[in-house]
Design an enzyme around this catalytic site. Structure first.
Site, mmCIF file in Angstrom:
data_model
loop_
_atom_site.group_PDB
_atom_site.id
_atom_site.type_symbol
_atom_site.label_atom_id
_atom_site.label_comp_id
_atom_site.label_asym_id
_atom_site.label_seq_id
_atom_site.Cartn_x
_atom_site.Cartn_y
_atom_site.Cartn_z
ATOM 1 N N ASN A 136 0.802 -1.367 -0.037
ATOM 2 C CA ASN A 136 0.015 0.120 -0.146
ATOM 3 C C ASN A 136 1.011 1.384 -0.015
ATOM 4 O O ASN A 136 0.275 2.281 0.313
ATOM 5 C CB ASN A 136 -1.047 -0.138 1.300
ATOM 6 C CG ASN A 136 -1.543 -1.277 1.430
ATOM 7 O OD1 ASN A 136 -1.732 -2.116 2.210
ATOM 8 N ND2 ASN A 136 -2.522 -1.484 0.342
ATOM 9 N N ILE A 168 0.960 6.842 -0.020
ATOM 10 C CA ILE A 168 0.283 5.784 0.939
ATOM 11 C C ILE A 168 -1.002 5.502 0.452
ATOM 12 O O ILE A 168 -1.870 6.569 0.292
ATOM 13 C CB ILE A 168 0.349 6.209 2.476
ATOM 14 C CG1 ILE A 168 1.931 6.680 2.743
ATOM 15 C CG2 ILE A 168 -0.349 5.156 3.272
ATOM 16 C CD1 ILE A 168 1.825 7.364 3.971
ATOM 17 N N CYS A 169 -1.451 4.471 0.320
ATOM 18 C CA CYS A 169 -2.938 4.185 -0.147
ATOM 19 C C CYS A 169 -3.632 3.663 1.031
ATOM 20 O O CYS A 169 -3.654 2.702 1.524
ATOM 21 C CB CYS A 169 -2.960 3.007 -1.137
ATOM 22 S SG CYS A 169 -4.704 2.663 -1.736
ATOM 23 N N LEU A 170 -4.512 4.744 1.687
ATOM 24 C CA LEU A 170 -5.156 4.678 2.896
ATOM 25 C C LEU A 170 -6.249 5.466 2.813
ATOM 26 O O LEU A 170 -6.228 6.510 2.615
ATOM 27 C CB LEU A 170 -3.924 5.253 4.199
ATOM 28 C CG LEU A 170 -4.601 5.138 5.473
ATOM 29 C CD1 LEU A 170 -4.919 3.631 5.899
ATOM 30 C CD2 LEU A 170 -3.600 6.063 6.319
#
Length: 147
Positions: free
Chosen positions: A77, A84-86
Site C-alpha cells: 500500500n 500511501i494508499c489509505l
C-alpha cells in the site's frame, strides 16, 4: 483556522504522543511537518525508523493532509514515491481526524497490509501467495533503508 488547528494538534502530540510515532514542524513552517514511525514489533519492519513528510493544505482540517514516506519501504500500500494508499487520507477523511490518528492508522497498515486495495500490485501478489518471501524482503528493505 488551519493554523490554529495545527497548533492545537502539535500541543496535543506533545502532551499525549501516539505509541511508536512522533511528528512536528520542519523549521518555522507549521504547514510542513516531519514524522517518524518506529517499525511495529509484530511486523517485518521491526527495528526500523521510518520518516514521513506531512503537508497541511490551507483549508485543513476540511481537506486531508498529504502524508508520504521519505524512507523506502516494501509494502503493497506504499509505492516507491512514498505515496500511501489509505482511505482516511483520501475519500474517508474527516475533520474529526488528527495527525495522531493518521500516524496510528499508518502503523496499523504496517502490521496489517491491505492487499485488496494495493498501490503496488506485485507486492500485494507476493503478500497473498508467498508470505515468507514478503516478510523476508520487507525485513531486508527495513535493514537496508530504515536502520
Amino acid at each position: 483556522m488551519a493554523l490554529k488547528r495545527i497548533h492545537k494538534e502539535l500541543n496535543d502530540l506533545a502532551r499525549d504522543p501516539p505509541a511508536q510515532c512522533s511528528a512536528g514542524p520542519v523549521g518555522d513552517d507549521m504547514f510542513h511537518w516531519q514524522a517518524t514511525i518506529m517499525g511495529p514489533n509484530d511486523s517485518p519492519y521491526q527495528g526500523g525508523v521510518f520518516f514521513l513528510t506531512i503537508h497541511f493544505p490551507t483549508d485543513y482540517p476540511f481537506k486531508p493532509p498529504k502524508v508520504a514516506f521519505t524512507t523506502r519501504i516494501y509494502h503493497p500500500n506504499i509505492n516507491s514515491n512514498g505515496s500511501i494508499c489509505l482511505d482516511i487520507l483520501r475519500s474517508q477523511w474527516s475533520p474529526a481526524l488528527t495527525i495522531s490518528k493518521v500516524l496510528l492508522s499508518i502503523c496499523s497498515l504496517l502490521c496489517d497490509p491491505n492487499p485488496d486495495d494495493p498501490l503496488v500490485p506485485e507486492i500485494a501478489r507476493i503478500y497473498k501467495t508467498d508470505r515468507d518471501k514478503y516478510n523476508r524482503i520487507s525485513r531486508e528493505w527495513t535493514q537496508k533503508y530504515a536502520m
